[in-house]
Design a protein around this motif. Structure first.
Motif, mmCIF file in Angstrom:
data_model
loop_
_atom_site.group_PDB
_atom_site.id
_atom_site.type_symbol
_atom_site.label_atom_id
_atom_site.label_comp_id
_atom_site.label_asym_id
_atom_site.label_seq_id
_atom_site.Cartn_x
_atom_site.Cartn_y
_atom_site.Cartn_z
ATOM 1 N N LEU A 98 -7.029 13.930 -11.310
ATOM 2 C CA LEU A 98 -8.208 13.131 -11.633
ATOM 3 C C LEU A 98 -9.109 12.994 -10.416
ATOM 4 C CD1 LEU A 98 -6.373 10.265 -13.563
ATOM 5 C CD2 LEU A 98 -7.217 12.437 -14.468
ATOM 6 N N ASP A 99 -10.409 13.024 -10.664
ATOM 7 C CA ASP A 99 -11.390 12.845 -9.596
ATOM 8 C C ASP A 99 -12.560 12.024 -10.140
ATOM 9 O OD1 ASP A 99 -12.828 13.040 -7.247
ATOM 10 O OD2 ASP A 99 -13.676 15.008 -7.743
ATOM 11 N N PRO A 100 -12.688 10.754 -9.702
ATOM 12 C CA PRO A 100 -11.892 9.985 -8.743
ATOM 13 C C PRO A 100 -10.446 9.779 -9.211
ATOM 14 C CG PRO A 100 -14.001 8.906 -9.200
ATOM 15 C CD PRO A 100 -13.840 9.972 -10.214
ATOM 16 N N ALA A 101 -9.570 9.531 -8.256
ATOM 17 C CA ALA A 101 -8.141 9.523 -8.542
ATOM 18 C C ALA A 101 -7.658 8.259 -9.240
ATOM 19 C CB ALA A 101 -7.360 9.728 -7.241
ATOM 20 N N SER A 102 -8.246 7.100 -8.915
ATOM 21 C CA SER A 102 -7.698 5.855 -9.459
ATOM 22 C C SER A 102 -8.756 4.814 -9.807
ATOM 23 C CB SER A 102 -6.714 5.241 -8.458
ATOM 24 O OG SER A 102 -7.369 4.954 -7.232
ATOM 25 N N LYS A 103 -10.041 5.182 -9.718
ATOM 26 C CA LYS A 103 -11.106 4.212 -9.976
ATOM 27 C C LYS A 103 -12.190 4.834 -10.847
ATOM 28 C CE LYS A 103 -10.402 2.025 -5.454
ATOM 29 N NZ LYS A 103 -11.006 1.737 -4.129
ATOM 30 N N THR A 117 -8.206 1.781 -23.303
ATOM 31 C CA THR A 117 -8.884 0.743 -22.545
ATOM 32 C C THR A 117 -8.482 -0.629 -23.062
ATOM 33 O OG1 THR A 117 -11.043 -0.177 -21.926
ATOM 34 C CG2 THR A 117 -10.891 0.878 -24.078
ATOM 35 N N THR A 118 -8.573 -1.606 -22.186
ATOM 36 C CA THR A 118 -8.259 -2.984 -22.573
ATOM 37 C C THR A 118 -9.421 -3.638 -23.310
ATOM 38 O OG1 THR A 118 -9.004 -3.713 -20.382
ATOM 39 C CG2 THR A 118 -6.636 -3.316 -20.676
ATOM 40 N N GLU A 119 -10.605 -2.993 -23.305
ATOM 41 C CA GLU A 119 -11.786 -3.546 -23.978
ATOM 42 C C GLU A 119 -12.425 -2.486 -24.877
ATOM 43 O OE1 GLU A 119 -13.028 -6.530 -24.100
ATOM 44 O OE2 GLU A 119 -11.660 -7.484 -22.682
ATOM 45 N N PRO A 120 -11.785 -2.146 -25.994
ATOM 46 C CA PRO A 120 -12.346 -1.091 -26.859
ATOM 47 C C PRO A 120 -13.669 -1.473 -27.520
ATOM 48 C CG PRO A 120 -10.470 -2.164 -27.910
ATOM 49 C CD PRO A 120 -10.519 -2.684 -26.511
ATOM 50 N N LYS A 121 -13.987 -2.774 -27.591
ATOM 51 C CA LYS A 121 -15.235 -3.197 -28.236
ATOM 52 C C LYS A 121 -16.453 -2.954 -27.351
ATOM 53 C CE LYS A 121 -13.176 -6.729 -31.226
ATOM 54 N NZ LYS A 121 -13.180 -8.166 -31.613
ATOM 55 N N SER A 122 -16.275 -3.016 -26.037
ATOM 56 C CA SER A 122 -17.414 -2.857 -25.133
ATOM 57 C C SER A 122 -17.374 -1.551 -24.349
ATOM 58 C CB SER A 122 -17.463 -4.027 -24.141
ATOM 59 O OG SER A 122 -16.298 -4.044 -23.336
ATOM 60 N N CYS A 123 -16.341 -0.742 -24.560
ATOM 61 C CA CYS A 123 -16.207 0.516 -23.824
ATOM 62 C C CYS A 123 -15.845 1.644 -24.780
ATOM 63 C CB CYS A 123 -15.116 0.417 -22.752
ATOM 64 S SG CYS A 123 -15.278 -0.970 -21.615
ATOM 65 N N PHE A 124 -16.336 2.832 -24.473
ATOM 66 C CA PHE A 124 -15.867 4.006 -25.200
ATOM 67 C C PHE A 124 -15.998 5.231 -24.303
ATOM 68 C CE2 PHE A 124 -20.381 4.028 -26.130
ATOM 69 C CZ PHE A 124 -20.728 5.365 -26.179
ATOM 70 N N LYS A 179 -9.614 -2.409 -17.686
ATOM 71 C CA LYS A 179 -8.897 -1.274 -17.109
ATOM 72 C C LYS A 179 -8.834 -0.139 -18.128
ATOM 73 C CE LYS A 179 -5.987 -3.588 -13.684
ATOM 74 N NZ LYS A 179 -6.679 -4.879 -13.736
ATOM 75 N N PHE A 180 -8.716 1.054 -17.597
ATOM 76 C CA PHE A 180 -8.592 2.249 -18.424
ATOM 77 C C PHE A 180 -7.288 2.956 -18.073
ATOM 78 C CE2 PHE A 180 -13.051 1.304 -18.188
ATOM 79 C CZ PHE A 180 -13.542 1.598 -19.452
ATOM 80 N N LYS A 181 -6.729 3.597 -19.070
ATOM 81 C CA LYS A 181 -5.477 4.323 -18.874
ATOM 82 C C LYS A 181 -5.642 5.733 -19.434
ATOM 83 C CE LYS A 181 -1.685 2.112 -19.882
ATOM 84 N NZ LYS A 181 -0.626 1.498 -20.722
ATOM 85 N N ILE A 182 -5.136 6.710 -18.697
ATOM 86 C CA ILE A 182 -5.159 8.092 -19.168
ATOM 87 C C ILE A 182 -3.725 8.537 -19.433
ATOM 88 C CG2 ILE A 182 -5.700 10.485 -18.590
ATOM 89 C CD1 ILE A 182 -8.089 9.575 -17.100
ATOM 90 N N LEU A 183 -3.474 8.949 -20.674
ATOM 91 C CA LEU A 183 -2.163 9.433 -21.087
ATOM 92 C C LEU A 183 -2.194 10.955 -21.196
ATOM 93 C CD1 LEU A 183 -1.502 6.906 -24.007
ATOM 94 C CD2 LEU A 183 -0.923 6.633 -21.595
ATOM 95 N N ARG A 233 -9.006 1.549 -12.334
ATOM 96 C CA ARG A 233 -9.643 0.253 -12.105
ATOM 97 C C ARG A 233 -11.159 0.426 -12.065
ATOM 98 N NH1 ARG A 233 -10.905 -2.819 -7.505
ATOM 99 N NH2 ARG A 233 -10.121 -1.174 -6.136
ATOM 100 N N VAL A 234 -11.882 -0.531 -12.613
ATOM 101 C CA VAL A 234 -13.345 -0.489 -12.643
ATOM 102 C C VAL A 234 -13.906 -1.031 -11.331
ATOM 103 C CG1 VAL A 234 -15.413 -1.431 -13.748
ATOM 104 C CG2 VAL A 234 -13.496 -0.629 -15.142
ATOM 105 N N VAL A 235 -14.845 -0.277 -10.749
ATOM 106 C CA VAL A 235 -15.524 -0.698 -9.526
ATOM 107 C C VAL A 235 -17.027 -0.590 -9.768
ATOM 108 C CG1 VAL A 235 -15.909 -0.238 -7.078
ATOM 109 C CG2 VAL A 235 -13.629 0.076 -8.059
#
Length: 223
Positions: free
Chosen positions: A39-44, A75-82, A121-125, A154-156
Motif C-alpha cells: 500500500l502507498d501510503p502504507a498506513s494513512k 470503514t467504520t463510517e459507511p454512511k459518510s465514506c465510500f 478508520k478504514f480497513k483493507i482485506l 488512519r485518517v489524516v
C-alpha cells in the motif's frame, strides 16, 4: 549402572522431542500472516481539510504475491465514506489507485481540527483467489477463514492552505486515478468494416465453389 544411564538419557530425549515440535507449531501459529498487497501510503489516508465538503483521498494497491488477490475496503463510517472501487481482483504484479471519498463535518467550535485524531478508520482485506474471475464482495463471506487484514488505515487531514509533500503526492495519485477511470469508460475504437477481410473470405468461397464444380464436371465426364 553404566548401562542404565544411557537408557535413561535416551528415554528423556524421547520425552522431550514432542515438546519441541509442539513449541514450534505454536510459534508458527503466532507469526503474522504474510502480506499479499503493498500500500502507498502504507498506513494513512490523507484528506484535504475542507469542512462541509466531500473530499477525496487516494491509495495505490499493488499485488506483490504470485497469485491473483482480491481486496476489499471496510470503514467504520459507511454512511459518510465510500470507496471507488470498493474492491477488485489484481493479477500478480498489477496495481490500482483506489479513490476514497469522505464528507468532512463542521467542527463544533469553528476551529480547525487538523491535529485532532479522526475516529474514522478504514480497513483493507485481502483474499487469495484462483486465477482471473469477476469480483464479487461475497467472496470474502464464503472464504472467511482465508481472509487476511492487510492494514488498518488512519485518517489524516491536510491543510489546503499549505503545501506539503503529502498533498502534492495526493494530487498526483488522484489525477492518475481519474485518468485510469476515463480510459476504462472509453468504448473500444471502431476501425470500420474490414473490406479486405471480407474480400478474402469471398475469394476463398469462390475458389471452393470452383473446385467443387470442377470435381462435379470430372464426375460427369467419367460417366
Amino acid at each position: 549402572q553404566q548401562q542404565q544411564q544411557p537408557q535413561q538419557q535416551k528415554g528423556r530425549r524421547q520425552q522431550q522431542q514432542p515438546r519441541h515440535s509442539g513449541v514450534s507449531s505454536v510459534a508458527k501459529s503466532l507469526l503474522p500472516a504474510r502480506r499479499r498487497l503493498r500500500l502507498d501510503p502504507a498506513s494513512k489516508l490523507y484528506f484535504p481539510y475542507e469542512p462541509g465538503k466531500q473530499v477525496r483521498s487516494a491509495i495505490r494497491i499493488k499485488n506483490t504475491s504470485k497469485s491473483h488477490v482480491a481486496f476489499k475496503f471496510q470503514t467504520t463510517e459507511p454512511k459518510s465514506c465510500f470507496m471507488r472501487p470498493p474492491g477488485a481482483i489484481l493479477p500478480p504484479g498489477e496495481s490500482i489507485i483506489a479513490t476514497v471519498f469522505k464528507f468532512v463535518e463542521h467542527p463544533e467550535n469553528n476551529e480547525k481540527q487538523l491535529d485532532q485524531k479522526c475516529k474514522v478508520k478504514f480497513k483493507i482485506l485481502s483474499l487469495k483467489v484462483k486465477g482471473s474471475m469477476e469480483y464479487v464482495a461475497e467472496l470474502f463471506d464464503e472464504q472467511k477463514d482465508q481472509v487476511s487484514v492487510e492494514q488498518v488505515l488512519r485518517v489524516v487531514f491536510l491543510d489546503v492552505e499549505r503545501t506539503c509533500p503529502q498533498m502534492e503526492k495526493l494530487k498526483r495519485q488522484l489525477a492518475e486515478a481519474e485518468a485510469a477511470l476515463e480510459a476504462r469508460k472509453k468504448p473500444p475504437e471502431d476501425t470500420g468494416p474490414r473490406v479486405v477481410g471480407e474480400g478474402l473470405v469471398i475469394d476463398e468461397w469462390k475458389e471452393r465453389r470452383e473446385r467443387y464444380l470442377a470435381r462435379q464436371q470430372v464426375g460427369v465426364d467419367s460417366v
